[in-house]
Enzyme design. Structure first.
Site, PDB file in Angstrom:
ATOM      1  N   HIS A  57       0.858  -1.189   0.000  1.00 53.05           N
ATOM      2  CA  HIS A  57       0.000   0.000   0.000  1.00 53.05           C
ATOM      3  C   HIS A  57       0.893   1.237   0.000  1.00 53.05           C
ATOM      4  O   HIS A  57       2.053   1.183   0.415  1.00 53.05           O
ATOM      5  CB  HIS A  57      -0.902   0.000   1.228  1.00 53.05           C
ATOM      6  CG  HIS A  57      -1.988  -1.024   1.184  1.00 53.05           C
ATOM      7  ND1 HIS A  57      -3.117  -0.929   1.959  1.00 53.05           N
ATOM      8  CD2 HIS A  57      -2.120  -2.174   0.464  1.00 53.05           C
ATOM      9  CE1 HIS A  57      -3.903  -1.969   1.729  1.00 53.05           C
ATOM     10  NE2 HIS A  57      -3.318  -2.744   0.823  1.00 53.05           N
ATOM     11  N   GLU A  59       1.093   3.880   1.874  1.00 51.51           N
ATOM     12  CA  GLU A  59       1.673   4.258   3.164  1.00 51.51           C
ATOM     13  C   GLU A  59       2.829   3.338   3.539  1.00 51.51           C
ATOM     14  O   GLU A  59       3.861   3.790   4.041  1.00 51.51           O
ATOM     15  CB  GLU A  59       0.606   4.227   4.266  1.00 51.51           C
ATOM     16  CG  GLU A  59      -0.517   5.222   4.067  1.00 51.51           C
ATOM     17  CD  GLU A  59      -1.708   4.676   3.291  1.00 51.51           C
ATOM     18  OE1 GLU A  59      -2.813   5.229   3.461  1.00 51.51           O
ATOM     19  OE2 GLU A  59      -1.555   3.695   2.513  1.00 51.51           O
ATOM     20  N   CYS A  87      -5.965   2.344   5.734  1.00 55.29           N
ATOM     21  CA  CYS A  87      -6.653   1.090   6.030  1.00 55.29           C
ATOM     22  C   CYS A  87      -6.116   0.532   7.352  1.00 55.29           C
ATOM     23  O   CYS A  87      -5.137   1.049   7.901  1.00 55.29           O
ATOM     24  CB  CYS A  87      -6.428   0.097   4.895  1.00 55.29           C
ATOM     25  SG  CYS A  87      -4.775  -0.639   4.883  1.00 55.29           S
TER      26      CYS A  87
END
Length: 160
Positions: A57, A59, A87
């Site tokens: 992801h 991040e 998330c």
């Protein structure tokens, strides 16, 4: 860090990363930046589909780049700017890395409308293990506890 206008400029860059990722078809529509003392030290775009890595992801990618650049797993003194509310996995990574502050643009509801719905995961966290959709089976706890005891006794450990 500087004022709100500087923060908006950084967020715009995170959003541009997300847009670029959509245009290049490298993964989902997410971008993130890790910032320390006003300088970008980590950039990330969602690379799940292009790298076949469900943990890639935006991040996480940005955190990995920032920790590699700084040579530490501890990102105290840093902030993360992400094009969307993190998330559960990314939120966990942000907490583990000790980032000081999260700035986000879109919400988890915005992501859900685009097909990135994390509500099932949030709901699973609240369920007893025996009710979760992925079965949990505990094996060999006593052996595992011995490893924790060895860690506790170790004089060479690096706490985190």
């Amino acid at each position: 860090m500087e004022g709100i206008e500087e923060k908006k400029k950084i967020m715009q860059q995170a959003i541009e990363l997300a847009k670029q990722n959509v245009e290049e078809n490298q993964g989902g529509p997410f971008g993130a930046l890790v910032v320390k003392d006003g300088q970008i030290i980590g950039r990330g775009m969602n690379k799940v589909t292009s790298t076949h890595d469900p943990t890639a992801h935006a991040e996480i990618v940005a955190i990995r780049e920032a920790t590699a650049k700084l040579g530490t797993f501890n990102l105290e003194g840093c902030e993360i700017f992400t094009s969307c509310e993190p998330c559960p996995m990314c939120l966990g990574a942000i907490y583990w890395s000790r980032i000081d502050k999260i700035y986000y643009a879109g919400t988890k509801n915005d992501a859900a409308k685009a097909g990135f719905d994390d509500s099932m995961i949030y709901n699973e966290f609240c369920l007893p293990k025996e009710q979760r959709s992925i079965p949990f089976t505990q094996l060999m706890r006593d052996d595992s506890v011995k490893v924790f005891e060895k860690w506790i006794a170790s004089e060479n450990k690096i706490p985190y």
